[in-house]
Design an enzyme around this catalytic site. Sequence first.
Site, PDB file in Angstrom:
ATOM      1  N   ASP A  65     -19.930  51.754   5.160  1.00 12.99           N
ATOM      2  CA  ASP A  65     -19.035  52.498   4.269  1.00 12.99           C
ATOM      3  C   ASP A  65     -19.326  53.963   4.521  1.00 12.99           C
ATOM      4  O   ASP A  65     -20.475  54.396   4.367  1.00 12.99           O
ATOM      5  CB  ASP A  65     -19.330  52.143   2.809  1.00 12.99           C
ATOM      6  CG  ASP A  65     -19.138  50.646   2.552  1.00 12.99           C
ATOM      7  OD1 ASP A  65     -19.921  50.083   1.759  1.00 12.99           O
ATOM      8  OD2 ASP A  65     -18.230  50.064   3.146  1.00 12.99           O
ATOM      9  N   ASP A 109      -9.323  43.258  -1.838  1.00  7.19           N
ATOM     10  CA  ASP A 109     -10.422  43.375  -2.812  1.00  7.19           C
ATOM     11  C   ASP A 109     -10.032  42.548  -4.030  1.00  7.19           C
ATOM     12  O   ASP A 109      -8.929  42.713  -4.570  1.00  7.19           O
ATOM     13  CB  ASP A 109     -10.652  44.837  -3.218  1.00  7.19           C
ATOM     14  CG  ASP A 109     -11.170  45.679  -2.039  1.00  7.19           C
ATOM     15  OD1 ASP A 109     -11.026  46.915  -2.065  1.00  7.19           O
ATOM     16  OD2 ASP A 109     -11.697  45.076  -1.079  1.00  7.19           O
TER      17      ASP A 109
HETATM   18  P1  0VR Z   1     -22.474  44.547   0.177  1.00  2.66           P
HETATM   19  O1  0VR Z   1     -22.389  43.781  -1.103  1.00  2.66           O
HETATM   20  O2  0VR Z   1     -23.427  45.726   0.067  1.00  2.66           O
HETATM   21  O3  0VR Z   1     -22.786  43.702   1.364  1.00  2.66           O
HETATM   22  O4  0VR Z   1     -21.033  45.262   0.388  1.00  2.66           O
HETATM   23  C1  0VR Z   1     -20.150  44.802   1.354  1.00  2.66           C
HETATM   24  C2  0VR Z   1     -18.778  45.378   1.049  1.00  2.66           C
HETATM   25  O5  0VR Z   1     -18.307  44.955  -0.228  1.00  2.66           O
HETATM   26  C3  0VR Z   1     -18.823  46.906   1.027  1.00  2.66           C
HETATM   27  O6  0VR Z   1     -19.379  47.351   2.188  1.00  2.66           O
HETATM   28  C4  0VR Z   1     -17.413  47.543   0.947  1.00  2.66           C
HETATM   29  O7  0VR Z   1     -16.365  46.617   1.029  1.00  2.66           O
HETATM   30  C5  0VR Z   1     -17.310  48.277  -0.363  1.00  2.66           C
HETATM   31  N1  0VR Z   1     -16.112  49.027  -0.425  1.00  2.66           N
HETATM   32  C6  0VR Z   1     -14.867  50.907  -1.302  1.00  2.66           C
HETATM   33  C7  0VR Z   1     -16.091  50.308  -0.991  1.00  2.66           C
HETATM   34  C8  0VR Z   1     -17.288  50.975  -1.231  1.00  2.66           C
HETATM   35  C9  0VR Z   1     -17.241  52.240  -1.797  1.00  2.66           C
HETATM   36  C10 0VR Z   1     -16.026  52.818  -2.139  1.00  2.66           C
HETATM   37  C11 0VR Z   1     -14.825  52.166  -1.880  1.00  2.66           C
HETATM   38  C12 0VR Z   1     -13.569  50.211  -1.012  1.00  2.66           C
HETATM   39  O8  0VR Z   1     -12.516  50.812  -1.289  1.00  2.66           O
HETATM   40  O9  0VR Z   1     -13.571  49.078  -0.458  1.00  2.66           O
END
Ligand code: 0VR
Length: 466
Positions: free
Chosen positions: A227, A346
């Site tokens: 990210d 998401d």
């Molecule tokens: P972990 O649970 O750390 O493995 O996260 C995996 C995944 O959910 C994240 O890398 C990413 O999808 C989070 N997404 C967003 C975001 C993070 C910060 C801000 C915005 C977004 O829009 O998806």
Amino acid sequence: MTTRDVFIVSTGSANLASVCSAVERAGGSPIITQDPAAVDLAERLILPGVGSFGAAMESLRARGLAGPIERRIRENRPTLGICLGLQVLCASSEESPGVNGLGIVPGRVTRLAGSSTLPVPQMTWNRVVPGEVSMDVSPGWAYYANSFRLPEPPEGWALAMTDYGGRFVAAIQRSRVLACQFHPELSGPWGIDLIRRWMSGGGDVSALQVVPRAMSRPPSRVIPCLDVKDGRVVKGVQFGNLRDMGDPATLAATYEQQGADEIVLLDVSATVESRGTRLRTVRDVRRAISIPLTVGGGVRSKEDAAALLDAGADKVSVNTAAVADPSLIHSLAEVFGRQCVVVAIDAVRGNGGWSVVVRSGSTQSGLDVVRWAKEAESRGAGEILLTSHDRDGTRAGYDLELLRAVASQVGIPVIASGGASTPDHLADALHAGASAVLAASIFHESEYSVGQVKSSLAERGVEVRP
Ligand code: 0VR
């Protein structure tokens, strides 16, 4: 023309930056061209290709490139065809009825059959096994991103095969003409070595007498996620409280060395001004790795996608913009090929199911996740990147019911995302039907290396690329 020059035909929508980066890593000097004279005279030529058979043939003919390419191949001059660059050498393809290919290789390209355990497109690593006649291709693992393939080997060519629900042509070679269905530029050091052998006139590669092992289920992919905010890797919980985790290119190279199968780079910068930073970051990461790179975050149009592909992405991920205008999915797949298009979804739990949230999880879309995933597939998505917003960064494990609900309803690969913190979590997601597992925290916090996770998965009976 120096002896290191390698001319690369610009097909308009191929992952040219990845091919250029691989040629440089193999010791060559890449020169992108669409000049028929340069194609005619080039000491070495690469014909890359993503997108559709018909569009590629139309483009090659319209620009006067088909003739020079056909001539140099019939003269066996150093030419490397990649993916669609192999298919256009054939007579025709099911993908584009009525369109004639170059016809140098007799045979018709047909669609991969696929099955409940073999999603199409094949978007994963697979074994390549050369045949009896020595060629530049050595036995190894290659990255594929294809829905079509040449099923029958042509006479008079050295041959390598792969199995994906049935054997198909992985590569063919005749003298200095080599054509690969897989992407050597995205197949790590094995692929770079192959390009180096082709550039130097071939190496001493021992032929093998075995046939590829029948594949009923592709190896699962382990995908670290970066990210990125304003040029730095960040990590938070449920998309908030972001902490700096380091430099994108450095982390990406580290993960490739540990055995990562792909990298996802997600631009989570809030402001539009940061888009320039994003392209610089993509170029830096591209130069640092030779495995597939998916880039997402703020992709709103074909122009955004083209800029990212030119900068070095092999696939683009669309999320909020696709919910706002679902026709964007088809228009991206039409121009770049569905293997370039990842639809990121998401999800938040609620009312006995899951609903789609957009704008970094801040806005309810009112869409049901399963229905949206099926619509995204029908509109041309090549993969679904499925993130549980509830689980993101919580280390509580993936939302397995969400994964089962979606993976059982679509025929394209589903990448699990959000919540992983142990190898068991990743194994659970893969057994729930995911084709690949994406994770950020578990790797950025250095609790496990990618290699350790893959070893654990193998011990739990999950097939992974060694
Ligand atoms: P972990 O649970 O750390 O493995 O996260 C995996 C995944 O959910 C994240 O890398 C990413 O999808 C989070 N997404 C967003 C975001 C993070 C910060 C801000 C915005 C977004 O829009 O998806």
